[in-house]
Write a protein that holds these residues in place. Structure first.
Motif, PDB file in Angstrom:
ATOM      1  N   ASN B 217       0.819  -1.210   0.000  1.00  0.00           N
ATOM      2  CA  ASN B 217       0.000   0.000   0.000  1.00  0.00           C
ATOM      3  C   ASN B 217       0.860   1.271   0.000  1.00  0.00           C
ATOM      4  OD1 ASN B 217      -2.446   1.311  -0.095  1.00  0.00           O
ATOM      5  ND2 ASN B 217      -2.728   1.336   2.142  1.00  0.00           N
ATOM      6  N   GLN B 219       2.206   4.749  -0.658  1.00  0.00           N
ATOM      7  CA  GLN B 219       1.377   5.945  -0.854  1.00  0.00           C
ATOM      8  C   GLN B 219       1.956   6.923  -1.860  1.00  0.00           C
ATOM      9  OE1 GLN B 219      -1.801   6.382   0.775  1.00  0.00           O
ATOM     10  NE2 GLN B 219      -1.256   4.206   0.855  1.00  0.00           N
ATOM     11  N   GLY B 221       3.951   8.333  -5.282  1.00  0.00           N
ATOM     12  CA  GLY B 221       3.780   8.006  -6.690  1.00  0.00           C
ATOM     13  C   GLY B 221       4.766   6.940  -7.133  1.00  0.00           C
ATOM     14  N   GLU B 223       6.262   5.324 -10.759  1.00  0.00           N
ATOM     15  CA  GLU B 223       6.284   5.305 -12.222  1.00  0.00           C
ATOM     16  C   GLU B 223       7.131   4.139 -12.660  1.00  0.00           C
ATOM     17  OE1 GLU B 223       7.449   8.826 -14.354  1.00  0.00           O
ATOM     18  OE2 GLU B 223       6.669  10.112 -12.759  1.00  0.00           O
ATOM     19  N   ALA B 244      -2.070   0.021 -13.667  1.00  0.00           N
ATOM     20  CA  ALA B 244      -2.139   1.487 -13.696  1.00  0.00           C
ATOM     21  C   ALA B 244      -3.582   1.961 -13.587  1.00  0.00           C
ATOM     22  CB  ALA B 244      -1.478   2.012 -14.975  1.00  0.00           C
ATOM     23  N   THR B 245      -4.503   1.182 -14.147  1.00  0.00           N
ATOM     24  CA  THR B 245      -5.921   1.525 -14.038  1.00  0.00           C
ATOM     25  C   THR B 245      -6.425   1.313 -12.614  1.00  0.00           C
ATOM     26  OG1 THR B 245      -6.155   0.767 -16.306  1.00  0.00           O
ATOM     27  CG2 THR B 245      -8.194   1.120 -15.080  1.00  0.00           C
ATOM     28  N   HIS B 247      -4.622   1.347  -9.782  1.00  0.00           N
ATOM     29  CA  HIS B 247      -3.940   2.101  -8.721  1.00  0.00           C
ATOM     30  C   HIS B 247      -3.694   3.528  -9.182  1.00  0.00           C
ATOM     31  CE1 HIS B 247      -3.026  -1.484  -6.259  1.00  0.00           C
ATOM     32  NE2 HIS B 247      -3.001  -2.096  -7.419  1.00  0.00           N
ATOM     33  N   ARG B 248      -4.302   4.467  -8.470  1.00  0.00           N
ATOM     34  CA  ARG B 248      -4.186   5.865  -8.876  1.00  0.00           C
ATOM     35  C   ARG B 248      -2.763   6.399  -8.811  1.00  0.00           C
ATOM     36  NH1 ARG B 248      -8.273   9.425  -5.660  1.00  0.00           N
ATOM     37  NH2 ARG B 248      -6.255  10.263  -5.089  1.00  0.00           N
ATOM     38  N   ASN B 249      -1.957   5.852  -7.895  1.00  0.00           N
ATOM     39  CA  ASN B 249      -0.601   6.382  -7.736  1.00  0.00           C
ATOM     40  C   ASN B 249       0.422   5.688  -8.638  1.00  0.00           C
ATOM     41  OD1 ASN B 249      -0.789   3.982  -6.253  1.00  0.00           O
ATOM     42  ND2 ASN B 249       0.817   4.600  -4.829  1.00  0.00           N
ATOM     43  N   SER B 251       1.794   4.761 -12.532  1.00  0.00           N
ATOM     44  CA  SER B 251       1.688   4.986 -13.967  1.00  0.00           C
ATOM     45  C   SER B 251       2.759   4.191 -14.707  1.00  0.00           C
ATOM     46  CB  SER B 251       1.797   6.474 -14.293  1.00  0.00           C
ATOM     47  OG  SER B 251       3.021   6.985 -13.830  1.00  0.00           O
TER      48      SER B 251
END
Lengths: 120, 321
Positions: B217, B219, B221, B223, B244-245, B247-249, B251
């Motif tokens: 978990n 928190q 970002g 990438e 990526a879809t 989990h908002r954090n 990419s």
């Protein structure tokens, strides 16, 4: 109290090494000496050097310094490069909040290693 | 007085004696240089007993967590068993469960160890064939997964990859050595921004690290940048896009050096694309995995862009035939 302690001891040295090493890598007057060098090992050496010139716990020996730089002297390392090191040392310490008196004192210690570094 | 156990030998420590001196007095050769805890030449690993805290000052947290310490700074107060190789020299038998293709030149190999094989996501192991042929591969699996997973690049004239590709590999017995490496997720920094950059099968350790971070978990970002020669050489893209879809954090950025037709993948040099997208790396933790030349280049660029060297985890791959 040494400048090493005044700046915050070992933790401050870690920050100083990053700043100092970065300055050396982007300075084209000295950068060529750092090509093809293992960055972790180089970081360790710079940490030892900074610890020494700031008066932290160290076992500096001129012999080690001579040995470590002998191959660079063969590649043309001279006084101008030592000047660059001392210049970046000063600006690094300035960024970390050292005053000009402290910077001058550190530069004097670094200067005392000049002949060893240049194998004179 | 505490004792040292090393390579089957027992060495008595004198009062206040440092591990490095005790070893060298006993004729055990350990690399060393500055002897003040700065250069880290004398790094060794405690396999039993706890190394003194002062001998771990300045080490990366992931090395500390694995009980690495500096022999020149250690005056232990308890018995220590140490491994000079750094990596625990344990060899475990395993069988090859499956081999399938992730991309034209990438195989996914799953292994079932016969004995426990504890590891951390992102570490690497040495795979030994019965005849002693050995190659190192990163683990792509999580310790909670049922099997170990490796991503193996098919190297032209590569002995191990040619064998793994052949029909005779599945079901074969192999040996595993390790694990090693400190390219791992670090709990304890839950809000730090993580940048994971892999080229080719450099995705393998990142695939493990990413899933561990998400499972923990994390928190901050995250990438993940995956680079390859062509869009077709990139793999696990669907799975990464799904993450990526979900989990908002998180990419995902796919990059290729060249592309023949229209593609979702960004085309360009990975180092340039990365530095354009992230002008400052100050405060970020960075993982760089894959081709050694590119990893060294990225390490330098990311460091100059503000990352602390202690927060760059580089795992350069060197391929052999």
């Amino acid at each position: 109290m040494s400048i090493y302690d005044e700046l915050g001891g070992a933790a401050a040295i870690d920050a100083a090494v990053d700043i100092f090493y970065r300055k050396m890598l982007i300075d084209e007057r000295v950068a060529s000496y750092f090509e093809a060098v293992d960055m972790e090992r180089q970081r360790g050496k710079q940490k030892a050097f900074l610890t020494m010139v700031l008066g932290g716990p160290n076992l500096y020996t001129g012999k080690d310094m001579r040995h470590a730089h002998a191959h660079l002297v063969q590649r043309g390392l001279n006084d101008s490069h030592v000047d660059v090191v001392i210049e970046h040392l000063g600006s690094t310490l300035r960024e970390l909040g050292a005053n000009e008196q402290q910077i001058a004192a550190v530069a004097a210690v670094a200067n005392s290693a000049r002949d060893d570094v240049l194998n004179r | 007085m505490p004792r040292l156990f090393c390579d089957g030998r027992e060495i008595e420590l004198r009062a206040g004696q440092r591990v490095l001196d005790a070893l060298s007095d006993a004729g055990v050769v350990v690399p060393s240089s500055c002897r003040v805890g700065a250069c880290q030449s004398c790094l060794v690993q405690a396999t039993r007993g706890r190394p003194p805290a002062e001998s771990q000052v300045g080490l990366k947290a992931s090395l500390q967590a694995q009980a690495y310490f500096l022999a020149c700074q250690a005056t232990p107060t308890e018995d220590l068993e140490i491994s000079l190789a750094g990596a625990a020299a344990l060899e475990v038998r395993a069988s090859i469960r499956s081999v399938d293709r992730l991309a034209a030149d990438v195989l996914r190999v799953t292994l079932e160890p016969m004995q426990p094989f504890p590891y951390r996501a992102g570490q690497f192991l040495t795979l030994l064939r019965e005849d002693g042929l050995a190659r190192a591969y990163s683990l792509a699996s999580l310790p909670t997964d049922k099997h170990l997973e490796l991503h193996v690049r098919v190297v032209p004239q590569g002995k191990m990859s040619a064998w793994l590709e052949s029909a005779s590999a599945v079901g074969s017995s192999v040996r595993l050595r390790g694990p090693s490496g400190d390219c791992c997720y670090l709990p304890g920094y839950p809000t730090q921004s993580l940048v994971l950059v892999g080229v080719g099968t450099g995705l393998a350790p990142l695939w493990g690290i990413l899933r561990e971070a998400l499972a923990a978990n994390h928190q901050g970002g995250i990438e993940l940048w995956h680079g390859g020669r062509t869009p077709e050489s990139l793999y696990l893209s669907d799975e990464l896009m799904a993450l990526a879809t979900a989990h908002r954090n998180f990419s995902y950025r796919a990059c290729a050096l060249e592309s023949r037709g229209p593609s979702e993948v960004t085309v360009g040099h990975l180092d340039q694309l990365l530095l354009e997208a992230i002008p400052s790396f100050a405060g970020r933790r960075v993982y760089l995995c894959g081709d050694a030349g590119l990893v060294q280049l990225l390490k330098r660029k990311v460091f100059l862009a503000g990352a602390s060297l202690q927060e760059i985890h580089a795992d350069p791959f060197v391929s052999s035939k």
